[in-house]
Every structure is written in structure tokens, then in C-alpha cells.
Design an enzyme around this catalytic site. Structure first.
Site, PDB file in Angstrom:
ATOM      1  N   SER A 166       9.814 -10.488  22.292  1.00 28.86           N
ATOM      2  CA  SER A 166      10.680 -10.132  23.419  1.00 28.86           C
ATOM      3  C   SER A 166      12.045 -10.802  23.307  1.00 28.86           C
ATOM      4  O   SER A 166      12.784 -10.544  22.372  1.00 28.86           O
ATOM      5  CB  SER A 166       9.983 -10.485  24.735  1.00 28.86           C
ATOM      6  OG  SER A 166      10.690  -9.975  25.836  1.00 28.86           O
ATOM      7  N   LYS A 437       6.479  -2.924  32.183  1.00 28.65           N
ATOM      8  CA  LYS A 437       7.918  -2.869  32.435  1.00 28.65           C
ATOM      9  C   LYS A 437       8.584  -2.071  31.330  1.00 28.65           C
ATOM     10  O   LYS A 437       8.165  -2.112  30.169  1.00 28.65           O
ATOM     11  CB  LYS A 437       8.503  -4.274  32.548  1.00 28.65           C
ATOM     12  CG  LYS A 437       8.277  -5.214  31.380  1.00 28.65           C
ATOM     13  CD  LYS A 437       8.845  -6.571  31.727  1.00 28.65           C
ATOM     14  CE  LYS A 437       8.594  -7.598  30.621  1.00 28.65           C
ATOM     15  NZ  LYS A 437       7.180  -8.016  30.537  1.00 28.65           N
TER      16      LYS A 437
END
Length: 615
Positions: A166, A437
């Protein structure tokens, strides 16, 4: 001797014997010359302390998977640990789905971002499953993280993995695991996978041999077009048509990640004109040369180039994905000529309003009472305030989309329509098309929302004010202190739990010498909650992480917690006004004063050892 017998024998070994065994295991099992050499060099140097650190403590599942520095060692991300992890997941899936036909018919999907070693880690993992008779969907090139859970749902796969760290620094990588429902794994799957990893540590010889011919039957790019078609279907046709007349301009940065190609397609799909790219950040680069910490949540520290590009181009809106494109940051030019960076909570308010607007536009007779919105416990309570007026169902979950997505799927299975979920860390899930998400779909929605507002003589900032006028002013301060010393973190939280002369469950009762009294304390590490008659928390409890929430008599809610992926102690504070409370400046000033006091008083004995990020 079986691996279980070896593990039992290992428990009886002395410290030195355990380390010797771990060294021997590594040198026997690792077939990567670089990481094998790393361990060998440490042995030659007799650096037993480093070897013990690297080999005697195994990396464990955290935020739905693994995340750590790429280097040799069982505590790190490397070829051997990845193969061991894949073996464990494979064996756990076999146990969970004993029908072998499901292995070859439903299979598993592997994606990866553009970080160093991500592609290799995905290929090694895919090979493990292929050798075990699983149908494997391995992407030809890097993908945005949301594409993987979407693919799991569309193909009805048994599971999926995205190799990504990420927004972490370039030295790190990770392994994000999804279950058959498309959501990140939660208990009992995380514990079951960890158990099966530890039972299957020795890698098979044929798990290391990657070549073009072996990979060929696995390589495909499943369901990417369907993802963009599903995104288009979320937005009313009239809005998409009107996007063609958009007069505002957008600057976009991918933070050296994978987002550009996906956001370009998303913009095209919703009939939005192309964005202006931040040239030095928009293409994938695993070294992150312009932003060592590629996290748009850090604000101006990571968005300097985007702000410069937007200023030079006279653009109204900045959109920024993190490197795997599952999160989205947004900034907008203000009347003062300066850009306002919206917090995740502010964007949660705007998108909550937006999903209600598009629902009512698409279906004026929609049953709002059957609709659901979700936020994590450390996020703004704005959706709760909206639900009280609009009539939809609101749920609060533990921190992280693994909890929100699983709750959304549970509600959907019960016949509810899930509209939206968000967390303050700039994570947004619109519908359950992707049960995680999704910074790509969020970018398309925000662009469409901005176009709609500007056409109606509004801006994002003005609409946020209208939301506060109707539902009450909500303002928050979310930040952190850095600390890599786990013993010190434990010491800080233990002191808060034994505040009154070392007595258990005697938390602080006030701050600023009694100016602000604490009404309730909820501790999701121990399970204590004095707002409940039986003093027991209703949300799930985990002793492996620290999390305490203080609710003050004036309505301020403050949560202190440790990060699951970074050496940080985070704090989240919010004050919620009522619609009739119009003195927003005073509410903000009260919150700022309280947060300053909380940080100083709760961390006071140890604060000289901590590095605080300004809020």
C-alpha cells in the site's frame, strides 16, 4: 519426523539450539541466492543478535495478511516466507473446501502492485496453487488492489491475494488476503491460515521453478472490463451525460503507483474529460523518488508536486491515489486561492451525501429505511447523524475495511442495500461492487460530484458546510506519535488502564485539572466498557492490539490505538455539534484544546521518547 513433531521438539530446545535450528532450516530451504547469502554472511560475522531477530520470530498475519521489510528472515518479506505463506493458505483452502472440483473450477486470483518483488511474490504464490491442482488467475501486469476483490466476486473464486504494501516505504512489501466473499479475511480464517503456515514450513522443490512455459496457463487479466462497466452502472445516466459538459479541471497523482491507467479508464467510462497528470509521480516507480513515504494521507508533505501542478495549471480539484490505488485524497482550491486538503472524515460526509443523492435520482421511490451506511469506530460520526434524520441504517465496526466489508456483506445477505462505507484514513467503498476500499471508483465519483456541484454554483467546501448546517458540525483531529519500541507502547497503555495507584480498570477521569470530565471508557484490548451494565464491550476484542476510547461529558470522543502496519500510536478525536449549534469556531477551538491536553497528559511520562506528527 513430521513437521508437527519437529515443532514439538523445537519447543524443548534451548535458545542457542533454537537459533541453530532456524539457521539450518533457512540455509536448507531458501533457494534465493541473495537472501540465502544474507543469512550466511550474518553467520560468518557471528551476528547472533540479528540472526535471532530475523529467524526466531515469525511474521504473523496483521491487517488481513502480511506486511514487512523485504530482506532475509522469517520475520520479513522474501521468497521463502511467501512460499510458506502460500502453502499455508493452500492447505487451509483445501480443508475449508474439501471438494477438489472447487479447486479446479473456482480457483484463486493473484494480483500485484509495481513494488520491487511484487510480481515475483505473486508468481511464486500462484505456482504453489497451480502445483496443487487449483485454477489460478494471475494478472499479466500490475493491477490496482480493488480489482482483485472485484474479480473474486465475479469469478466466484475461493480466495484471492494482492501483493502490495500500500502506502508503506519502498523497502516494504505485503500480502493482502481475501476470502471467497471478496472481503479481507477476519477470524477464524486468519488464525486458521497462520496455523497451516506453521504446519507446512518446508517448501516443495517444484515451488521455486518459475519459467515462461509454467506461467503461461495461469496468465490472464480477468474481469477488468466488467469492473469499469459496474462503476458506470453506479452513477445515473443523466449525470454521466452531463459529465461531458464539465468545465472544471482535475490534477491527478498516482504517487508512483499503479493508479494512473485505472483512473484514466474510470474517467473515460463516466464521460469525464482527461485529468492533468503530475508528471513526476504518475507512472509506476518502486523507488518512490519524489516521496519516500508515498502516503497521500500525510497531506502537503506528500502532495507538494500535486499542489504545484494544480497551481500552475489553474485546476480546481486535486485527486491522489496511494500506490496501490485503494485510497483517495482530495483537495480543492478555495476562495482565498489556497488549496484545502479534505480529511477522510470530510470526504466521508460528502460521499455519504452523494450516495443518497444518486440513489434518489436513480430511484425516487427508494426505501431509505432498507439502506445501510457503515463507518469504523475511529471515523467521524457524521453518518450516524445523517441516519438519524434521513432514516437509513447506520453501523459502526472495528477499524479497517476487513470489518466494514464483512458487515456490508452480512447486511446485503439479510436483504439490505448497502450504499457506502468509509474510514477516516481516506478509504471509501461505494456500494458492494468491490467489498473493500476503492480509490479508483472513488475518484470517478468525486469528479462527478464536483462537476454536479459546480454546475449548481457550489463547491465541495460549500456543500460540506450545507451538510453541517443540516446534520450538525462535525470536526475531528486525527494524527499520531511515532514509536517503534513495543515495550514502551505497552507501558503507556498499561499506565492508562491503571491510572489510580496501579489499580486495574482505573482509567483517567478527566483532563486539564478536571475541566473536561470523562464519562465512559471502552477498552477493546481488554474488553472493558463502563457504558455497559455488565462492563463488557460489544465490539470484538483483540489482545494483540491496543485500543482505548474515551467519551467525554461534553460529547468529545477520543480513541487511542496502535497501527497494524506501522510503528505508530494513532489518536482520533471528534466533537459533534447539533444542527442548532452554529458556533463552529468555538467547537473547533474546544477540540484543539482537549487534544493538546490529551497528548500531553496521557503520554506525559514518556513523551520525550516519542515523535509527534502535527495534526
Amino acid at each position: 519426523m513430521t513437521q508437527e513433531e519437529n515443532a514439538s521438539k523445537n519447543q524443548t530446545l534451548s535458545g542457542d539450539e533454537k537459533l541453530d535450528k532456524k539457521i539450518n532450516d533457512w540455509l536448507e530451504w531458501d533457494q534465493n541466492p541473495k537472501t540465502k547469502s544474507e543469512i550466511n554472511e550474518l553467520v560468518v560475522k557471528k551476528d547472533w543478535a540479528t540472526l535471532k531477530l530475523r529467524l526466531c520470530k515469525r511474521i504473523c498475519f496483521g491487517t488481513a495478511g502480511l506486511r514487512a521489510e523485504m530482506r532475509a528472515g522469517f520475520d520479513s518479506m522474501n521468497d521463502l516466507v511467501v512460499i510458506q505463506t502460500a502453502q499455508g493458505i493452500c492447505e487451509y483452502l483445501k480443508k475449508s473446501y474439501p471438494d477438489k472440483n472447487s479447486w479446479s473450477e473456482r480457483g484463486i486470483v493473484f494480483g500485484y502492485d509495481a513494488r520491487h518483488n511484487s510480481k515475483r511474490f505473486a508468481e511464486l504464490s500462484a505456482l504453489v496453487f497451480y502445483r496443487n491442482g487449483f485454477l489460478v488467475h494471475l494478472y499479466n501486469t500490475f493491477v490496482a488492489t480493488p480489482i482483485v476483490p472485484f474479480c473474486i466476486k465475479e469469478l466466484k473464486c475461493l480466495a484471492g491475494v494482492q501483493v502490495t504494501a500500500s502506502h508503506n516505504r519502498k523497502e516494504d512489501n505485503g500480502y493482502k488476503v481475501y476470502w471467497s466473499n471478496g472481503a479481507q479475511i477476519i477470524s477464524p480464517h486468519d488464525l486458521g491460515i497462520q496455523e497451516h503456515i506453521e504446519k507446512n514450513l518446508k517448501p516443495q522443490e517444484n515451488y521455486w521453478l518459475i519459467d515462461e512455459e509454467t506461467l503461461k496457463p495461469m496468465l490472464r487479466d480477468p474481469y477488468e472490463p466488467a469492473y469499469f462497466e459496474a462503476l458506470k452502472n453506479q452513477i445515473p445516466k443523466s449525470f454521466i451525460s452531463d459529465n461531458g459538459k464539465c468545465l472544471i479541471n482535475f490534477v491527478y497523482t498516482a504517487m508512483h503507483g499503479v493508479g494512473k491507467a485505472f483512473v484514466e479508464k474510470a474517467f473515460k467510462q463516466v464521460n469525464m474529460k482527461p485529468f492533468i497528470p503530475v508528471k513526476d509521480q504518475v507512472e509506476p516507480d518502486p523507488d518512490f523518488p519524489t516521496t519516500p513515504m508515498p502516503n497521500p494521507e500525510e497531506g502537503k508533505e506528500s502532495l507538494d508536486l500535486a499542489l504545484k501542478t494544480a497551481t500552475e495549471s489553474k485546476c480546481e480539484i486535486i485527486l491522489a491515489n496511494d500506490p496501490d490505488a485503494d485510497r483517495l485524497a482530495v483537495a480543492e482550491i478555495g476562495e482565498n486561492g489556497k488549496y484545502k486538503l479534505f480529511s477522510g472524515n470530510e470526504m466521508g460526509a460528502l460521499l455519504g451525501w452523494w450516495v443518497l443523492l444518486i440513489l434518489r435520482t436513480a430511484d425516487p421511490d427508494a426505501d431509505i429505511k432498507n439502506c445501510v451506511m457503515i463507518a469504523s469506530t475511529v471515523s467521524s460520526k457524521i453518518l450516524k447523524s445523517m441516519a438519524a434524520i434521513e432514516g437509513f441504517i447506520f453501523h459502526e465496526t472495528l477499524t479497517g475495511f476487513k470489518w466494514m466489508a464483512n458487515k456490508a456483506i452480512e447486511e446485503e445477505s439479510a436483504g439490505k442495500k448497502v450504499l457506502f462505507a468509509f474510514e477516516e484514513a481516506i478509504g471509501f467503498m461505494i456500494s458492494t461492487v468491490v467489498p473493500d476500499k476503492d480509490g479508483v471508483s472513488a475518484a470517478a465519483h468525486v469528479a462527478t460530484m464536483a462537476r454536479y456541484l459546480y454546475e449548481n454554483k457550489l463547491t465541495l467546501q460549500k456543500q460540506l458546510e450545507k451538510i453541517y448546517d443540516k446534520y450538525g458540525y462535525h470536526t475531528s483531529i486525527c494524527s499520531y506519535v511515532s514509536c517503534s519500541d513495543q515495550k514502551l507502547i505497552q507501558q503507556i497503555f498499561n499506565r492508562l488502564r491503571t491510572f489510580d495507584n496501579g489499580q486495574v480498570n482505573t482509567y483517567p477521569k478527566s483532563i486539564l485539572n478536571g475541566d473536561f470530565e470523562i464519562e465512559h471508557v471502552r477498552d477493546l484490548t481488554t474488553g472493558y466498557d463502563n457504558s455497559k451494565a455488565d462492563l463488557k464491550a460489544t465490539l470484538p476484542v483483540s489482545s494483540n492490539s491496543q485500543m482505548i476510547t474515551f467519551t467525554f461529558k461534553n460529547g468529545v470522543v477520543v480513541t487511542l490505538r496502535t497501527s497494524g502496519t506501522e510503528p505508530k500510536m494513532k489518536y482520533y478525536a471528534e466533537i459533534c455539534g447539533k444542527p442548532e449549534d452554529k458556533n463552529w469556531a468555538q467547537l473547533s477551538a474546544t477540540l484543539e484544546r482537549m487534544v493538546e491536553a490529551i497528548v500531553n497528559e496521557f503520554y506525559e511520562p514518556e513523551k520525550h521518547k516519542l515523535q509527534r506528527k502535527s495534526a
